[in-house]
Motif scaffolding. Sequence first.
Motif, short mmCIF file in Angstrom:
data_model
loop_
_atom_site.label_atom_id
_atom_site.label_comp_id
_atom_site.label_asym_id
_atom_site.label_seq_id
_atom_site.Cartn_x
_atom_site.Cartn_y
_atom_site.Cartn_z
N GLU A 217 0.69 -1.03 -0.07
CA GLU A 217 0.09 -0.09 0.12
C GLU A 217 0.88 1.15 -0.20
O GLU A 217 0.62 2.23 -0.64
N ILE A 218 1.86 1.33 0.84
CA ILE A 218 2.77 2.50 1.04
C ILE A 218 3.58 2.66 -0.24
O ILE A 218 3.60 3.64 -0.88
N PHE A 219 3.86 1.63 -0.74
CA PHE A 219 5.11 1.75 -2.07
C PHE A 219 4.10 2.09 -3.40
O PHE A 219 4.61 2.75 -4.19
N ALA A 220 2.88 1.60 -3.27
CA ALA A 220 1.99 1.83 -4.54
C ALA A 220 1.02 3.43 -4.42
O ALA A 220 0.70 3.86 -5.14
N ALA A 221 1.31 4.09 -3.12
CA ALA A 221 0.58 5.31 -3.05
C ALA A 221 1.31 6.28 -3.89
O ALA A 221 2.39 6.29 -4.28
N GLY A 222 0.47 7.41 -4.42
CA GLY A 222 1.23 8.46 -5.15
C GLY A 222 1.98 9.34 -4.42
O GLY A 222 1.90 9.57 -3.39
N PRO A 223 3.01 9.84 -5.02
CA PRO A 223 4.02 10.47 -4.77
C PRO A 223 3.73 11.90 -4.10
O PRO A 223 4.37 12.45 -3.25
N GLN A 224 2.58 12.41 -4.63
CA GLN A 224 2.04 13.52 -4.06
C GLN A 224 1.37 13.35 -2.72
O GLN A 224 1.26 14.26 -2.02
N ASP A 225 0.98 12.19 -2.37
CA ASP A 225 0.35 11.68 -0.97
C ASP A 225 1.24 11.41 0.16
O ASP A 225 1.27 11.63 1.32
N LEU A 226 2.55 10.84 -0.37
CA LEU A 226 3.37 10.30 0.78
C LEU A 226 4.79 10.91 0.16
O LEU A 226 5.28 10.50 -0.91
N HIS A 227 5.32 11.77 1.08
CA HIS A 227 6.75 12.23 0.76
C HIS A 227 7.72 11.69 1.55
O HIS A 227 8.02 12.07 2.48
N ALA A 228 8.64 10.98 0.51
CA ALA A 228 9.85 10.25 1.16
C ALA A 228 10.88 11.49 1.39
O ALA A 228 11.49 11.40 2.46
N GLY A 229 10.79 12.44 0.81
CA GLY A 229 11.99 13.54 0.85
C GLY A 229 11.57 14.30 2.26
O GLY A 229 12.63 14.32 3.16
N GLU A 230 10.39 14.57 2.58
CA GLU A 230 10.10 15.13 3.87
C GLU A 230 10.22 14.15 5.08
O GLU A 230 10.99 14.50 6.16
N GLY A 231 10.10 12.72 4.77
CA GLY A 231 10.26 11.80 5.68
C GLY A 231 11.94 11.53 6.01
O GLY A 231 12.16 10.85 7.09
N ASN A 232 12.67 11.87 5.16
CA ASN A 232 14.19 11.56 5.30
C ASN A 232 15.00 12.92 5.54
O ASN A 232 16.18 13.13 5.60
N GLN A 233 14.27 14.00 6.28
CA GLN A 233 14.94 15.45 6.26
C GLN A 233 16.14 15.30 7.27
O GLN A 233 17.14 16.06 7.25
N ILE A 234 16.06 14.43 8.14
CA ILE A 234 17.36 14.25 9.17
C ILE A 234 18.50 14.13 8.34
O ILE A 234 19.75 14.55 8.95
N LEU A 235 18.47 13.49 7.17
CA LEU A 235 19.44 13.28 6.37
C LEU A 235 20.20 14.57 5.67
O LEU A 235 21.30 14.53 5.10
N GLY A 236 19.51 15.62 5.64
CA GLY A 236 19.74 16.75 4.93
C GLY A 236 20.97 17.62 5.47
O GLY A 236 21.75 18.05 4.64
N VAL A 237 21.55 17.16 6.74
CA VAL A 237 22.65 17.83 7.31
C VAL A 237 23.94 17.35 6.70
O VAL A 237 24.82 18.02 6.63
N VAL A 238 23.76 16.24 5.99
CA VAL A 238 24.83 15.61 5.43
C VAL A 238 24.80 15.70 3.80
O VAL A 238 25.63 16.24 3.17
N MET A 239 23.55 15.30 3.26
CA MET A 239 23.45 14.92 1.84
C MET A 239 23.13 16.31 1.18
O MET A 239 23.52 16.51 -0.01
N GLY A 240 22.31 17.26 1.85
CA GLY A 240 22.22 18.36 1.17
C GLY A 240 20.52 18.46 0.95
O GLY A 240 19.89 17.55 0.50
N GLU A 241 20.15 19.68 0.57
CA GLU A 241 18.52 19.98 0.20
C GLU A 241 18.24 19.40 -1.18
O GLU A 241 17.22 19.24 -1.28
N HIS A 242 18.96 19.11 -2.12
CA HIS A 242 18.94 18.86 -3.48
C HIS A 242 19.07 17.32 -3.37
O HIS A 242 18.69 16.66 -4.64
N SER A 243 19.52 16.71 -2.75
CA SER A 243 19.68 15.30 -2.64
C SER A 243 18.36 14.45 -3.15
O SER A 243 17.33 14.63 -2.91
N LEU A 244 18.72 13.35 -4.00
CA LEU A 244 17.56 12.44 -4.38
C LEU A 244 16.65 11.89 -3.50
O LEU A 244 15.36 11.71 -3.54
#
Length: 435
Positions: A61-88
């Motif tokens: 269900e989670i993997f099939a949901a629309g990318p507009q409904d579930l934001h993986a980028g927002e869910g991974n924001q803790i990684l931003g301190v290393v990877m940067g805001e433009h990270s895939l």
Amino acid sequence: MKTPFPPGPRMPAAAQTILFQRRRAQFLPAMARRYGDVFSLRVPPYADRLVVFSRPEHIKEIFAAGPQDLHAGEGNQILGVVMGEHSLLLTDEDEHARARRLLMPAFSGASIRGYQDVVAGIAAKEVGSWEAGAEVTTLDRMNALTLEVIMQVVFGVGDDVTRARLAPRLHQIVNLNPLVFVGAAMPRLRRFGPWKRFQDNKREVDTLLYSEIADRRRAPDLAERSDVLSRLLHVGAGDDDDPPLSDAELRDQLVTLLLAGHETTASALSWALYELAANPEIQRHAAEAALGGEDKQLEAVMKEAMRLHTVIASTARKLTQDLTIGGWQLPAGTVVNTSILLAHRSGENYPDTAQFRPSRFLEGEVAPNTWLPFGGGVRRCIGAGFSVMEGTTVLREILTRYRLSLPEAARSERGRVRNITNVPAGKARIVVTPR
């Protein structure tokens, strides 16, 4: 319909965060035993409300949901301190789709096959330096090997001077204490101790990477180069829909590829070598496959190592609107966690879950949405094919040269969290003897 949130522990959020970060291999199974297949956690700064799922139908269900409904980028924001805001890993919707389109050609099947000889050469040089009959600390050696792969295949760094300046800095980013990693997101800590050292090292890495990007743009042989950075400098040229990657975007994608493709593969390889040394019969079959050029058996070894010793514990997605998942009506802002660790340890998914048995991947036993080291859906890891190729190539170079065994009086290897990956706590030491 069940409301509001699934059950979960009442302990302080800070305690849950520490357990989630440092003791997840014990903490998550304990929570599943107590609260069932779906449970809630409070783990700031990851998420104020995290709902953990591990059943295959829920993960689907989670993997099939629309990318507009579930934001993986927002869910991974803790990684931003290393990877940067433009990270895939940190972007969503149109921005993520554009970055993925630009990166995909560098990780196509044809491109991966083109990298294989470089990986084989790096592996042969590393393995050729091992002393016959000596003890090898596989985690250290695989970290060195996969870092060299990243340096040559991804960054395209071939000269010794640049490598000598960049490699130790990159190693410091990868070899990061989990508490430093979490604290790096807190500006007040950045002036002190290990967090200041982290920030200083990050600035040095950025300076070196931006210098390398500038030099590469001016390189007269850019069109002939096949490393990932050089390929990325070509994509998007003259395309109004997908303009070329900026220097800042290139920097963030390079660091993302470093963190996503370096220690993860090194850890998986060290676990695979440990398990082969501990299981002589499985090793014999794998060595026969290596000598006969049969990659499927070696791929199965890598896949089973990643299942039994889950390197990345989970994926995360943040709800942009109220959504029902697994029968639970969850409000916008909730972070849903697909627990790779729990899925890989499930007795329903893998009846002999504690056994290292690569043959399960050759016999059609592994059901969809139960083996998840690269995530799934539109956010599946772009480097999955490269990682499997790299692991298979390295195993072939080792198994065609050496027999593997455990040192005398070796203890059973346990995992520990380093950065965000599960690595062998004892560094998976083995003994190598010539074939």
